[in-house]
Design a protein around this motif. Structure first.
Motif, PDB file in Angstrom:
ATOM      1  N   MET A   1      -6.002  -7.714  14.984  1.00 25.19           N
ATOM      2  CA  MET A   1      -6.665  -6.433  15.229  1.00 25.19           C
ATOM      3  C   MET A   1      -8.043  -6.609  15.864  1.00 25.19           C
ATOM      4  SD  MET A   1      -5.635  -4.615  11.613  1.00 25.19           S
ATOM      5  CE  MET A   1      -6.840  -3.296  11.803  1.00 25.19           C
ATOM      6  N   CYS A   2      -8.719  -7.693  15.510  1.00 26.99           N
ATOM      7  CA  CYS A   2     -10.078  -7.934  16.031  1.00 26.99           C
ATOM      8  C   CYS A   2     -10.078  -8.859  17.245  1.00 26.99           C
ATOM      9  CB  CYS A   2     -10.949  -8.535  14.938  1.00 26.99           C
ATOM     10  SG  CYS A   2     -11.179  -7.486  13.491  1.00 26.99           S
ATOM     11  N   ASN A   3      -8.877  -9.205  17.744  1.00 30.36           N
ATOM     12  CA  ASN A   3      -8.756 -10.089  18.903  1.00 30.36           C
ATOM     13  C   ASN A   3      -9.503 -11.410  18.712  1.00 30.36           C
ATOM     14  OD1 ASN A   3      -7.163  -8.309  20.519  1.00 30.36           O
ATOM     15  ND2 ASN A   3      -9.003  -7.109  20.940  1.00 30.36           N
ATOM     16  N   GLY A   4      -9.450 -11.927  17.489  1.00 25.74           N
ATOM     17  CA  GLY A   4     -10.070 -13.211  17.214  1.00 25.74           C
ATOM     18  C   GLY A   4     -11.563 -13.159  16.973  1.00 25.74           C
ATOM     19  N   HIS A   5     -12.158 -11.978  16.991  1.00 21.42           N
ATOM     20  CA  HIS A   5     -13.601 -11.845  16.773  1.00 21.42           C
ATOM     21  C   HIS A   5     -13.892 -11.520  15.301  1.00 21.42           C
ATOM     22  CE1 HIS A   5     -14.131 -12.068  21.063  1.00 21.42           C
ATOM     23  NE2 HIS A   5     -13.392 -10.979  21.275  1.00 21.42           N
ATOM     24  N   TYR A   6     -15.189 -11.435  14.977  1.00 24.03           N
ATOM     25  CA  TYR A   6     -15.674 -11.008  13.653  1.00 24.03           C
ATOM     26  C   TYR A   6     -15.120 -11.900  12.527  1.00 24.03           C
ATOM     27  CZ  TYR A   6     -16.373  -6.917  16.603  1.00 24.03           C
ATOM     28  OH  TYR A   6     -16.710  -6.084  17.642  1.00 24.03           O
ATOM     29  N   LEU A   7     -15.354 -13.185  12.666  1.00 23.14           N
ATOM     30  CA  LEU A   7     -14.866 -14.157  11.690  1.00 23.14           C
ATOM     31  C   LEU A   7     -15.373 -13.858  10.278  1.00 23.14           C
ATOM     32  CD1 LEU A   7     -13.461 -16.875  10.963  1.00 23.14           C
ATOM     33  CD2 LEU A   7     -15.605 -18.015  11.577  1.00 23.14           C
ATOM     34  N   VAL A   8     -16.655 -13.583  10.148  1.00 24.74           N
ATOM     35  CA  VAL A   8     -17.241 -13.329   8.830  1.00 24.74           C
ATOM     36  C   VAL A   8     -16.593 -12.119   8.175  1.00 24.74           C
ATOM     37  CG1 VAL A   8     -19.352 -12.664   7.605  1.00 24.74           C
ATOM     38  CG2 VAL A   8     -19.446 -14.408   9.406  1.00 24.74           C
ATOM     39  N   PHE A   9     -16.378 -11.067   8.948  1.00 23.92           N
ATOM     40  CA  PHE A   9     -15.742  -9.850   8.425  1.00 23.92           C
ATOM     41  C   PHE A   9     -14.331 -10.143   7.953  1.00 23.92           C
ATOM     42  CE2 PHE A   9     -12.916  -6.235   9.471  1.00 23.92           C
ATOM     43  CZ  PHE A   9     -13.371  -5.325   8.537  1.00 23.92           C
ATOM     44  N   ARG A  10     -13.584 -10.909   8.718  1.00 22.38           N
ATOM     45  CA  ARG A  10     -12.196 -11.206   8.349  1.00 22.38           C
ATOM     46  C   ARG A  10     -12.123 -12.078   7.096  1.00 22.38           C
ATOM     47  NH1 ARG A  10     -10.211 -14.362  12.217  1.00 22.38           N
ATOM     48  NH2 ARG A  10     -11.921 -14.336  13.730  1.00 22.38           N
ATOM     49  N   CYS A  11     -13.015 -13.052   6.997  1.00 25.27           N
ATOM     50  CA  CYS A  11     -13.063 -13.886   5.790  1.00 25.27           C
ATOM     51  C   CYS A  11     -13.379 -13.038   4.557  1.00 25.27           C
ATOM     52  CB  CYS A  11     -14.125 -14.976   5.945  1.00 25.27           C
ATOM     53  SG  CYS A  11     -13.725 -16.281   7.126  1.00 25.27           S
ATOM     54  N   LEU A  12     -14.325 -12.121   4.717  1.00 17.56           N
ATOM     55  CA  LEU A  12     -14.742 -11.295   3.581  1.00 17.56           C
ATOM     56  C   LEU A  12     -13.628 -10.365   3.120  1.00 17.56           C
ATOM     57  CD1 LEU A  12     -16.894 -10.353   1.612  1.00 17.56           C
ATOM     58  CD2 LEU A  12     -17.720  -8.763   3.367  1.00 17.56           C
ATOM     59  N   VAL A  13     -12.971  -9.696   4.051  1.00 16.17           N
ATOM     60  CA  VAL A  13     -11.918  -8.744   3.689  1.00 16.17           C
ATOM     61  C   VAL A  13     -10.762  -9.455   2.988  1.00 16.17           C
ATOM     62  CG1 VAL A  13     -10.174  -7.153   4.584  1.00 16.17           C
ATOM     63  CG2 VAL A  13     -12.502  -7.076   5.482  1.00 16.17           C
ATOM     64  N   SER A  14     -10.335 -10.587   3.539  1.00 21.28           N
ATOM     65  CA  SER A  14      -9.217 -11.315   2.926  1.00 21.28           C
ATOM     66  C   SER A  14      -9.599 -11.838   1.542  1.00 21.28           C
ATOM     67  CB  SER A  14      -8.770 -12.471   3.835  1.00 21.28           C
ATOM     68  OG  SER A  14      -9.821 -13.391   4.053  1.00 21.28           O
ATOM     69  N   THR A  15     -10.855 -12.252   1.368  1.00 19.93           N
ATOM     70  CA  THR A  15     -11.319 -12.715   0.054  1.00 19.93           C
ATOM     71  C   THR A  15     -11.380 -11.565  -0.944  1.00 19.93           C
ATOM     72  OG1 THR A  15     -12.610 -14.535   1.015  1.00 19.93           O
ATOM     73  CG2 THR A  15     -13.249 -13.780  -1.187  1.00 19.93           C
TER      74      THR A  15
END
Length: 215
Positions: free
Chosen positions: A140-154
């Motif tokens: 959904m983020c096209n590989g961007h926003y690594l910190v956001f993706r790590c946080l949501v999955s955690t």
């Protein structure tokens, strides 16, 4: 060795190192978890400073190698946990030569087979949920926003993990109200620890691996 073969060797080596770190962090932290320790005036499992490091290693595998490798990492780890649970249980059934030593041996190791089995269930549910959420948000983020993706999955994966392992392991050891408070305390600590420690480690690992593989 051709440049292509060299790059494949690097990818394989990096994956094996990350896989080893992921499994090792869990095998170290899980046996420590029955003991509660005081961290910032709150009670936490004994392995709480080691266990969340597994988030960084799994998210790095997901980011660099994709969901399939992350799923295989979880499957390898659950096999290791089942092997540990079965091996320890079998060893506990054998008679000891020294009765006094055997008594202490049994008291120390008898909770571990059930604890490893509980974490086997947690990995299959929570970490697979983590992998799915991480990979979906990556698309959904096209590989961007690594910190956001790590946080949501955690946020989602570790809520499931805390809920399952605490309710299953402490169900006969704590009143329900105390268990729910422990779940909340454990969950919030892991989220904060992830923000301060694990996500920065993930960012450093991903950046370093990408420079090594794609330079």
């Amino acid at each position: 060795m051709s440049p292509l073969d060299l790059n494949r060797y690097k990818e394989f080596t990096i994956f094996i190192v990350l896989l080893t770190l992921f499994v090792s962090s869990l095998l170290i932290a899980i046996p420590l978890s029955p003991n509660t320790i005081s961290v910032f005036s709150g009670l936490q499992p004994g392995g709480i400073l080691i266990f969340p490091l597994s988030f960084a290693f799994l998210d790095t595998i997901n980011e660099i190698f994709g969901r399939k490798h992350a799923r295989n990492t979880v499957l390898i780890c659950v096999c290791a946990l089942l092997l540990a649970a079965g091996g320890i249980w079998l060893s506990l059934q054998l008679p000891g030569e020294n009765p006094e030593q055997t008594k202490h041996y049994q008291a120390t190791f008898s909770p571990l087979p059930w604890l490893f089995f509980i974490n086997f269930i947690c990995l299959l549910t929570a970490d697979n949920a983590n992998n799915y959420i991480y990979s979906r948000f990556k698309e959904m983020c096209n590989g961007h926003y690594l910190v956001f993706r790590c946080l949501v999955s955690t946020l989602i994966g570790q809520f499931l993990y805390s809920l399952i392992w605490i309710l299953m392991f402490f169900t006969t050891r704590m009143p329900l109200g105390d268990m729910l408070h422990y779940v909340l305390s454990n969950y919030l600590f892991k989220v904060v620890y992830s923000l301060l420690v694990c996500i920065p480690i993930t960012f450093i690992l991903v950046s370093g691996i990408r420079r090594e593989l794609f330079k």
